[in-house]
Write a protein that holds these residues in place. Structure first.
Motif, PDB file in Angstrom:
ATOM      1  N   UNK A  50      11.319   5.006  -3.089  1.00 34.58           N
ATOM      2  CA  UNK A  50      10.485   4.690  -3.913  1.00 34.58           C
ATOM      3  C   UNK A  50       9.510   5.868  -3.725  1.00 34.58           C
ATOM      4  N   UNK A  51       8.763   5.905  -4.819  1.00 33.12           N
ATOM      5  CA  UNK A  51       7.462   7.026  -4.826  1.00 33.12           C
ATOM      6  C   UNK A  51       6.567   6.412  -3.630  1.00 33.12           C
ATOM      7  N   UNK A  52       6.104   7.175  -2.745  1.00 32.79           N
ATOM      8  CA  UNK A  52       5.153   6.762  -1.621  1.00 32.79           C
ATOM      9  C   UNK A  52       3.782   6.936  -2.276  1.00 32.79           C
ATOM     10  N   UNK A  53       3.003   5.834  -2.360  1.00 33.87           N
ATOM     11  CA  UNK A  53       1.794   5.886  -3.004  1.00 33.87           C
ATOM     12  C   UNK A  53       0.729   6.584  -2.029  1.00 33.87           C
ATOM     13  N   UNK A  54       0.847   6.653  -0.920  1.00 37.15           N
ATOM     14  CA  UNK A  54       0.124   7.405   0.049  1.00 37.15           C
ATOM     15  C   UNK A  54       0.002   8.736  -0.162  1.00 37.15           C
ATOM     16  N   UNK A  62       1.442  -1.071   6.010  1.00 37.25           N
ATOM     17  CA  UNK A  62       0.509   0.393   5.672  1.00 37.25           C
ATOM     18  C   UNK A  62      -0.940  -0.186   5.618  1.00 37.25           C
ATOM     19  N   UNK A  65      -7.169   3.119   0.310  1.00 38.41           N
ATOM     20  CA  UNK A  65      -7.439   3.760  -1.015  1.00 38.41           C
ATOM     21  C   UNK A  65      -8.930   3.127  -1.764  1.00 38.41           C
ATOM     22  N   UNK A 105       0.691  -1.308  -0.124  1.00 38.12           N
ATOM     23  CA  UNK A 105      -0.002   0.053  -0.026  1.00 38.12           C
ATOM     24  C   UNK A 105       0.936   1.255  -0.132  1.00 38.12           C
ATOM     25  N   UNK A 106       2.019   1.195   0.324  1.00 36.38           N
ATOM     26  CA  UNK A 106       2.827   2.329   0.401  1.00 36.38           C
ATOM     27  C   UNK A 106       3.785   2.217  -1.054  1.00 36.38           C
ATOM     28  N   UNK A 107       3.973   1.239  -1.405  1.00 39.24           N
ATOM     29  CA  UNK A 107       4.925   0.822  -2.330  1.00 39.24           C
ATOM     30  C   UNK A 107       6.302   0.731  -2.159  1.00 39.24           C
ATOM     31  N   UNK A 108       6.550   0.698  -0.818  1.00 41.08           N
ATOM     32  CA  UNK A 108       7.932   0.469  -0.252  1.00 41.08           C
ATOM     33  C   UNK A 108       8.415  -0.812  -0.304  1.00 41.08           C
ATOM     34  N   UNK A 122      16.122  -0.086   2.763  1.00 43.02           N
ATOM     35  CA  UNK A 122      14.973   0.402   2.056  1.00 43.02           C
ATOM     36  C   UNK A 122      15.321   1.217   0.927  1.00 43.02           C
ATOM     37  N   UNK A 123      14.688   0.576  -0.086  1.00 42.46           N
ATOM     38  CA  UNK A 123      14.856   1.367  -1.574  1.00 42.46           C
ATOM     39  C   UNK A 123      14.184   2.757  -1.473  1.00 42.46           C
ATOM     40  N   UNK A 182       5.924   2.826   6.108  1.00 40.23           N
ATOM     41  CA  UNK A 182       6.656   2.251   5.034  1.00 40.23           C
ATOM     42  C   UNK A 182       6.553   0.743   5.085  1.00 40.23           C
TER      43      UNK A 182
END
Lengths: 517, 13
Positions: free
Chosen positions: B9-13, A80, A84, A17-20, B6-7, A77
Motif C-alpha cells: 500500500x501507499x504509506x500515508x505517513x 501508527x 496528521x 493512519x498508515x493505510x496498511x 501485509x498488502x 505499519x
C-alpha cells in the motif's frame, strides 16, 4: 487507529493512519486485538486458552507472532499514531483561493420528471433556464483566472439535462480548447445525462471531448420506470438503454459510468446492478437516494441491514465474476492501494466551496451542485468572484478533523469527513454528520478492502502455481533431475562434467535446465 | 511472517 473485521472468510486488519492492510489468520487476529492493552504473558495465556488444542499454536509460536506485530509497529505499519491533525487546514490554506473544477449547470430544465430528483426536476427550486454561451465562456475564463498554478482543470456539464443545451456545451468546449494551451492548462470535460437526447452527434462529440460520461440508469426496467418517467408519465427505460449501449460500444466500453439511484422501493439494488451487466454495461455506480426523511422513497432504518447485506453480496459476486474472467467495476469498490490519494487529499476531501464550485445558468456560484437553489449558500458569481467569504469559510473548515464524531472513526481517511451537502441536509450544518451515510460508507470500504485482500491472495496462489509448474517442468525433464541447490545431474554426475557454481553459464550445455539461469 | 500477510500500500505517513 486499528480496525479489525472478518468478512467472507478473511480476517482483515486496517491500520488507518498508515493505510496498511494486513490479512491475518485467527491467531494473529486475536493477538492484534489483545496487543494494545495486555502484556506478552497475558496474550500468550489468553491465546493458549483459546487455541491450545491446536498443534501449530505453542507459546513460542505466539511469541514469534507478537514479535511480528511489534516489528510492524516499529515499521509504521500497525498501531501508527495519528500525527496528521496539524495538517488538517494547511492544504486548503496553502491552496488559497485556487479553483480547479466547475460543475456547469448548462440547463435548469429537464425532459424527465424523476420522482427523487434532488434538483426538483432540474429547476433547483427556481425558474427553468438555459446557460448562454456568454456565461459559459466567462465561466471558463473565471476558472483559468482562479486556477493558479494548477494545470489540470475539470468541467462537468450538468443540469437538469445538459443535452437540452447541447450546442452551447459544444461551443464551451471549443472555446476552452482554443485557449487552454496558451494558459498552460489541460481541460478534462465530463457529461452527466439521462440519455433521452443521445444521438450520433452527441456520441461523436462525447467520444472526442468527454473524458468520462455518466449515464443515469436505475437497473431493472420496472425499478427504473417507476421513478424515471417523462412528463406524460411514461417510463424511459426502453428509450434510453439502446442509446446507452450504442454510446458505450462506441467508447470501446471505457470511460463511462452507469449511475443508478436506489431507494426504499429497491433496497435489493444488486439485482439492478446485475441487470446492467446483463445489458452489457461493466462500469457501474449505484447511489443511495438523497431525500427528506418523510419522503416515501427515503431509505429507512429497516432498510439498513438489507442494504448492508447487499453490499457484502455484491463484493462476493464481484470476486466470483472476476475469477471467472467476466469482471465488472463498482465505483465505490475501486481502491488503488499503491497509487491512491495522498494524506492531504484524504484529509481535505472533495473541495466543495473551495476548489470546486457549481455555476448556475446565470453565472451564480454555489459550493457544489447540491447547494444550488439554496440562496443562503450563493457564494458570488463568475464576474465578481466570491462575495461571501464567511460562507466559504465554513467549507474551508470541512475536513476529516472538523467533526468530533469522526475522531474515533477508522474510515475518516477514506471519506475525509463526508459529503458537506449530505451533512447539511441531515443535520443543518455542513460540518455535521449524516450518520446513515457513514454506516453505508464504512460497509462499502470494508467490502472494497476485502476484495483487495481476495485479489492479493489469488495473485499469490497463481504465482505459486506458476512456480510449481515451472519446477515440475524442470524436474520432469528427460535430460536429468534437479536437486536442491539447482544443480542438474544425469546418472549421478554433472552433465558437463564440471563443478557448477552457477556463476558463468555461457558455455554450459546444461544451462537450459539450471534454475539459477 | 507466518500468520500475517501485509498488502502493498501507499504509506500515508
Amino acid at each position: 487507529m486499528v480496525h479489525q473485521y472478518k468478512l467472507n472468510g478473511y480476517n482483515i486488519v486496517l491500520d488507518s493512519c498508515s493505510g496498511s492492510i494486513h490479512s491475518v489468520d485467527d491467531v494473529a487476529y486475536d493477538i492484534i486485538g489483545l496487543f494494545p492493552d495486555h502484556t506478552e504473558e497475558e496474550i500468550i495465556s489468553a491465546i493458549m486458552e483459546r487455541y491450545g488444542d491446536r498443534p501449530d499454536v505453542t507459546p513460542e509460536d505466539i511469541r514469534e507472532c507478537i514479535a511480528d506485530v511489534n516489528w510492524l509497529k516499529e515499521e509504521g505499519r500497525l498501531f501508527t499514531e495519528d500525527t496528521f491533525a496539524p495538517l488538517a487546514g494547511t492544504f486548503k490554506q496553502r491552496s488559497g483561493d485556487v479553483i480547479k473544477a466547475l460543475c456547469l449547470h448548462v440547463s435548469h430544465t429537464c425532459n424527465l420528471n424523476c420522482e427523487y430528483c434532488f434538483a426538483s426536476q432540474g429547476r433547483y427550486h427556481g425558474d427553468r433556464a438555459l446557460m448562454s454561451l456568454e456565461v459559459g465562456k466567462r465561466a471558463i475564463d473565471f476558472l483559468i483566472e482562479k486556477s493558479g498554478t494548477r494545470r489540470n482543470l475539470e468541467v462537468d456539464f450538468f443540469g437538469g439535462e445538459p443535452l437540452m443545451n447541447w450546442d452551447v456545451c459544444k461551443e464551451i468546449v471549443a472555446y476552452a480548447r482554443s485557449i487552454e494551451k496558451e494558459h498552460g492548462k489541460n481541460f478534462r470535460f465530463t457529461l452527466t445525462t439521462n440519455g433521452m437526447l443521445i444521438d450520433r452527434d452527441v456520441i461523436d462529440f462525447a467520444n472526442k471531448e468527454m473524458s468520462n460520461v455518466v449515464l443515469s440508469l436505475d437497473g431493472r426496467r420496472e425499478v427504473h420506470d417507476r421513478t424515471r418517467k417523462d412528463y406524460a408519465g411514461n417510463g424511459s427505460f426502453d428509450r434510453i438503454v439502446p442509446k446507452f449501449q450504442e454510446l458505450v460500444r462506441s467508447r470501446n466500453g471505457k470511460n463511462y459510468y452507469m449511475r443508478g439511484t436506489f431507494t426504499h422501493l429497491n433496497p435489493d439494488f444488486t439485482e439492478d446492478l446485475y441487470t446492467m451487466t446483463d445489458l452489457g454495461f461493466t462500469e457501474l455506480s449505484m447511489e443511495p437516494v438523497v431525500a427528506a426523511k418523510n419522503d416515501p422513497l427515503a431509505l429507512t432504518e429497516e432498510d439498513l441491514p438489507i442494504v448492508m447485506e447487499q453490499y457484502e453480496k455484491l463484493a462476493v459476486e464481484m470476486i466470483r465474476r472476476r475469477r471467472e474472467g467476466r469482471p465488472f467495476t463498482f465505483y465505490h469498490y475501486m481502491l488503488d492501494l499503491t497509487s491512491g490519494p495522498c494524506i492531504y487529499k484524504r484529509i481535505s476531501g472533495c473541495g466543495a466551496g473551495t476548489e470546486y464550485m457549481a455555476v448556475t445558468p446565470w453565472g451564480d456560484l454555489y459550493p457544489c451542485h447540491q447547494f444550488v437553489g439554496e440562496e443562503a449558500f450563493c457564494l458570488g458569481n463568475i464576474w465578481d468572484g466570491v462575495k461571501k467569504p464567511e460562507v466559504q469559510a465554513d467549507f474551508r473548515k470541512c475536513n476529516a478533523y472538523a467533526r468530533p464524531d469522526c475522531a474515533d472513526c477508522w474510515a475518516r481517511f477514506y471519506c475525509s469527513g463526508g459529503c458537506a451537502a449530505n451533512a447539511y441536509h441531515a443535520s443543518g450544518d455542513v460540518t455535521g454528520i449524516y450518520e446513515y451515510g457513514c454506516k453505508l460508507f464504512r460497509k462499502r470500504i470494508e467490502c472494497a478492502i476485502m476484495m483487495k485482500v481476495a485479489e492479493d491472495e489469488d495473485k499469490e496462489k497463481d504465482n505459486k502455481e506458476e512456480a510449481a509448474g515451472a519446477a515440475d517442468q524442470i524436474t520432469d525433464s528427460p535430460e536429468g533431475t534437479v536437486q536442491k541447490g539447482g544443480d542438474t545431474k544425469e546418472n549421478g554426475k554433472e552433465k558437463n562434467g564440471t563443478d557448477c557454481t552457477g556463476d558463468d553459464c555461457s558455455d554450459c550445455d546444461t544451462e537450459d535446465f539450471h534454475t539459477r539461469c | 511472517m507466518k500468520r500475517i500477510k501485509t498488502l502493498e500500500t501507499r504509506n500515508l505517513c
